[in-house]
Motif scaffolding. Sequence first.
Motif, short mmCIF file in Angstrom:
data_model
loop_
_atom_site.label_atom_id
_atom_site.label_comp_id
_atom_site.label_asym_id
_atom_site.label_seq_id
_atom_site.Cartn_x
_atom_site.Cartn_y
_atom_site.Cartn_z
N PHE A 30 -0.22 0.20 -5.03
CA PHE A 30 0.59 0.27 -3.90
C PHE A 30 1.08 -0.49 -2.76
O PHE A 30 2.02 -0.82 -2.32
CB PHE A 30 0.11 1.77 -3.16
N THR A 48 0.48 -1.65 8.71
CA THR A 48 0.22 -0.83 7.50
C THR A 48 -1.15 -0.54 7.04
O THR A 48 -1.91 -1.68 6.91
CB THR A 48 1.27 -1.17 6.27
N ASP A 51 -0.78 4.16 2.77
CA ASP A 51 0.55 4.73 3.12
C ASP A 51 0.86 5.15 4.33
O ASP A 51 2.02 5.64 4.51
CB ASP A 51 0.56 5.97 2.04
N LEU A 85 11.21 5.33 -3.00
CA LEU A 85 10.30 5.80 -2.26
C LEU A 85 10.79 6.95 -1.57
O LEU A 85 12.08 6.91 -1.21
CB LEU A 85 9.40 4.81 -1.48
#
Length: 325
Positions: A30, A48, A51, A85
């Motif tokens: 991911f 980041t 997520d 996404l």
Amino acid sequence: MKPTGEIILSDVSDVTCGVPQGSVLGPLLFLIYVNDLQNVSPLFRTITFADDTNLFAVGPNLDTLCTSVNVELGLLKNWFDCNRLCLNISKTCFQLYTSKMNYMEPCLLINNVEIKREPSVKFLGVIVDEQLSFKAHIEYVAKKVALGIGFMYRSRDILNKKQLKLLYNTIVLPHLSYSSLVWGINFPTHLKRLLLLQKRAARVILGLGYTESVLHRFPELGLNPLCELTNLRCMIMIYKIKRGLAPPQLAHLLEWRIVNPEEYAIRNRGPLMVPFAYTRARQNTFRVFGAKLFNRLSGVSELTIQTSISIFKKEVRRLLGNNFQ
């Protein structure tokens, strides 16, 4: 009703995208997949963690900033669509950090849906408010610590002093230590409640009454008041930055003074340059507070970073215990 024990299967379908939930390789895949998110906008600075994505932008005034951010959010939405996404707008919010009084309420939109403004949000376990006072986080830590002390109090009749101290280190101390360099360098009035809770925990360990003095017995238990705990972590971070053991992004926080043997010795001049801070809030930052603390301790003792970290910690603990209680 289906018979008991009958196996029920869903229809078989192809998985064309996504990351398997619960897999070891899933988080890495991911992160690789969203790695180019930071290249979408030249305005945003991206942080980041898995997520959880945080975007930061600055501007000369609120009106210009909102206009620029809305344009960049449009680019961000296109990036999400192209990469298949889904952005959960209901969990998306923003904060405004400014020292100026603004009477205009900022309006940020994603796909023509307004993003809500939150006065405080949790970022990697730390509650950040728009004033950067960390009052909300200190209140949160105080509740967690109070729950832990309540558990210690209910266990005082079946556990001895050593076991209660171990319980304190397990369920109380982690809340006081986690990211304390971010929120622990603060006004004493904001941190007073946590010190009172530490005293309550010490009374439980020692079996003392509610009104008995206990601060002078902290060394007996090997406990550090919150201020000394933060000071110790601050000094360790300075050591790691100087020795290259900390992330390189932190190197700019410290500026070491160039030693000139021909320069006259000036009082209060230490190894670290202290940035100018015209507000108390800026003084309560690692960059300013840490430099002042290191210079102060260096002025009391020949504190050197060239030793091992264990010796450095031992010396710092001694200085903090003897001179800065």
